[in-house]
Design a protein around this motif. Structure first.
Motif, PDB file in Angstrom:
ATOM      1  N   PHE A  20     -21.799  -1.383  16.750  1.00 40.96           N
ATOM      2  CA  PHE A  20     -22.072  -2.812  16.946  1.00 40.96           C
ATOM      3  C   PHE A  20     -23.421  -3.092  17.600  1.00 40.96           C
ATOM      4  O   PHE A  20     -24.119  -4.021  17.176  1.00 40.96           O
ATOM      5  N   GLY A  45     -19.210 -10.018  11.930  1.00 44.98           N
ATOM      6  CA  GLY A  45     -19.355  -8.585  12.150  1.00 44.98           C
ATOM      7  C   GLY A  45     -18.329  -8.091  13.143  1.00 44.98           C
ATOM      8  O   GLY A  45     -17.189  -7.786  12.785  1.00 44.98           O
ATOM      9  N   ILE A  46     -18.704  -8.054  14.403  1.00 50.61           N
ATOM     10  CA  ILE A  46     -17.801  -7.525  15.429  1.00 50.61           C
ATOM     11  C   ILE A  46     -16.526  -8.378  15.504  1.00 50.61           C
ATOM     12  O   ILE A  46     -16.572  -9.598  15.320  1.00 50.61           O
ATOM     13  N   GLY A  47     -15.421  -7.723  15.735  1.00 52.57           N
ATOM     14  CA  GLY A  47     -14.143  -8.432  15.814  1.00 52.57           C
ATOM     15  C   GLY A  47     -13.957  -9.072  17.171  1.00 52.57           C
ATOM     16  O   GLY A  47     -13.087  -8.663  17.935  1.00 52.57           O
ATOM     17  N   TYR A 137     -12.087   3.588  13.631  1.00 59.83           N
ATOM     18  CA  TYR A 137     -12.654   2.828  14.757  1.00 59.83           C
ATOM     19  C   TYR A 137     -13.556   3.814  15.527  1.00 59.83           C
ATOM     20  O   TYR A 137     -13.064   4.847  16.001  1.00 59.83           O
ATOM     21  N   TYR A 223      -3.617  -4.592  17.071  1.00 58.87           N
ATOM     22  CA  TYR A 223      -3.531  -5.748  16.171  1.00 58.87           C
ATOM     23  C   TYR A 223      -2.099  -6.081  15.776  1.00 58.87           C
ATOM     24  O   TYR A 223      -1.866  -6.796  14.803  1.00 58.87           O
ATOM     25  N   TYR A 352      -8.913  -8.450   9.650  1.00 60.12           N
ATOM     26  CA  TYR A 352     -10.055  -7.847   8.962  1.00 60.12           C
ATOM     27  C   TYR A 352      -9.824  -7.791   7.467  1.00 60.12           C
ATOM     28  O   TYR A 352      -8.711  -7.504   7.006  1.00 60.12           O
ATOM     29  N   ARG A 393     -16.777  -4.706   5.886  1.00 63.79           N
ATOM     30  CA  ARG A 393     -15.676  -5.384   6.576  1.00 63.79           C
ATOM     31  C   ARG A 393     -16.113  -6.786   6.962  1.00 63.79           C
ATOM     32  O   ARG A 393     -17.229  -6.987   7.450  1.00 63.79           O
TER      33      ARG A 393
END
Ligand code: MLT
Length: 415
Positions: A20, A45-47, A137, A223, A352, A393
């Motif tokens: 990231f 981008g980043i969650g 991840y 999640y 995602y 993603r």
């Protein structure tokens, strides 16, 4: 030679910074080159969550700060594993209500599951063979590199010494059992980055494998609140035998929006054992407790009160509406991407969406094209591992307005 203190050489094996920060660097560069266009950037981008905290959490944290302001209700250090009120709420709502056996003293409240996934390595020996899903991840891989559990990376970013478990369209992004022996196996479901889920029978076969080969599963369930399909397990402990072979990581980041507040927890069952160098079987719980109380003082009182409030009736309703909001975005984004003719996965039980890039596009090329053409930031699949190459993603964490704008913009990309 001049005498020096030695650094940890393993850090020098890490590739190009954490994914990231690397994305952020490229976006900054784009901003310097094209400041006019950069004004329109929308980040998928980043969650990272975008919506404000639930009212229940805000009120609970305010109340807790007020308590700290008065001598009679002031609190200093809390219990090292977390306050009873929070561990009791977790036990009741996340486990007992599902008929699962987890006791409050098996819960360790922390500043997030990312931290726990890395810190847990402190209690495992360097001899372990580590298996990770690919795409993965990046935290699972990088923390093992830092701990010296790998060799060098090759040109695709794959480290020698790790067992990579390919997750692809053919296996529905759920890996086959490894052919070689693995001692520690990272599984993440609902999955980041692919948005896939594992069925009960798939998880059963992993638990069976772990029990038979005396391996331990590190199950990241950050999640789980996004699961909409009633048949998908929320916890690895729904699988018989898992208490003897699995550690579970949970987070308040993606349900209560605590990415900045920081709170999560780890479940370490008391009957989970691992071997000493001489082959004796010993419980891991006392080691994790020792590690926790030596290097950490749990999470601040206001934050734990905030986390507790997420289990109240109002808190649960507010969390539900946050998740419905992000899953609504996911539906809009997935439909828009499907309309462009691309193959789209995930986004149903996860925030995602995992998209196959058009033929001939590498995932960083897709990243650059989407940033240049429509000023949307996505995450290139290759950043999650070799099997992620050729995918990207899209995160559904956004305002509805932004999700709709991104859905429109995707129609304008000329592949
Ligand atoms: C991601 O974008 O993959 C998330 O931010 C991961 C995380 O929660 O650390």
């Amino acid at each position: 030679m001049h005498a020096v203190a030695y650094l940890n050489d393993h850090y020098l094996k890490l590739k190009a910074g954490y994914l990231f920060p690397e994305i952020a660097r490229r976006v900054r560069e784009f901003g310097q080159e094209k400041p006019g266009l950069a004004k329109n950037i929308i980040r998928c981008g980043i969650g990272d969550v975008t919506e404000p905290l639930p009212d229940a959490a805000i009120e609970a944290m305010h109340r807790a700060v007020d308590e700290l302001a008065r001598r009679e209700s002031f609190r200093g250090y809390g219990p090292e594993q977390g306050y009873d009120f929070l561990r009791d709420a977790i036990t009741e709502h996340d486990y007992r209500s599902r008929g699962l056996e987890v006791t409050p003293d098996e819960i360790f409240v922390s500043d997030g599951s990312k931290c726990d996934c890395g810190n847990i390595l402190d209690i495992f020996g360097p001899q372990n063979r580590i298996a990770v899903m690919d795409p993965v991840y990046p935290v699972y891989v990088d923390t093992n590199v830092m701990a010296g559990h790998t060799g060098e990376a090759d040109s695709s970013g794959a480290y020698s010494g790790l067992v990579y478990l390919p997750c692809n369209e053919t296996n529905g992004f759920v890996p086959a059992l490894p052919k070689e022996k693995a001692d520690l196996i990272y599984l993440c479901y609902p999955n980041n980055p692919t948005g896939a889920t594992a069925t009960r029978s798939q998880l059963e076969s992993w638990v069976e494998y772990a029990l038979a080969s005396e391996a331990i599963i590190l199950f990241d369930a950050a999640y789980e609140a996004y699961i909409t399909d009633g048949n998908v397990p929320h916890s690895i402990y729904e699988i018989p035998g898992a208490r003897k072979c699995a550690i579970e990581f949970r987070s308040f980041s993606k349900n209560g929006g605590f990415t900045g507040v920081r709170c999560g927890f780890t479940i370490l069952p008391k009957e989970l054992n691992a071997a000493t160098k001489s082959g004796e079987s010993k419980p891991l719980h006392p080691l994790w407790h020792r590690r926790f109380s030596t290097k950490f003082n749990s999470v601040s009182y206001p934050v734990q009160r905030g986390a507790e409030s997420l289990y109240s009736k109002a808190g649960q309703e507010q969390v539900r509406s946050l998740i419905d909001h992000y899953l609504g975005n996911a539906r809009i984004l997935a439909a828009a991407l499907q309309k462009t003719g691309l193959s789209v996965y995930g986004g149903i039980n996860a925030p995602y969406i995992w998209v196959k890039a058009p033929a001939g596009y590498g995932s960083w090329a897709v990243f650059d094209k989407i940033l240049n053409d429509i000023q949307v930031v996505i995450t290139p699949g290759a950043g999650f591992g070799a099997q992620g190459e050729g995918f990207f993603r899209v995160s559904a964490f956004n305002s509805r307005e932004n999700a709709e704008a991104v859905a429109d913009r995707f129609q304008k990309v000329k592949w």
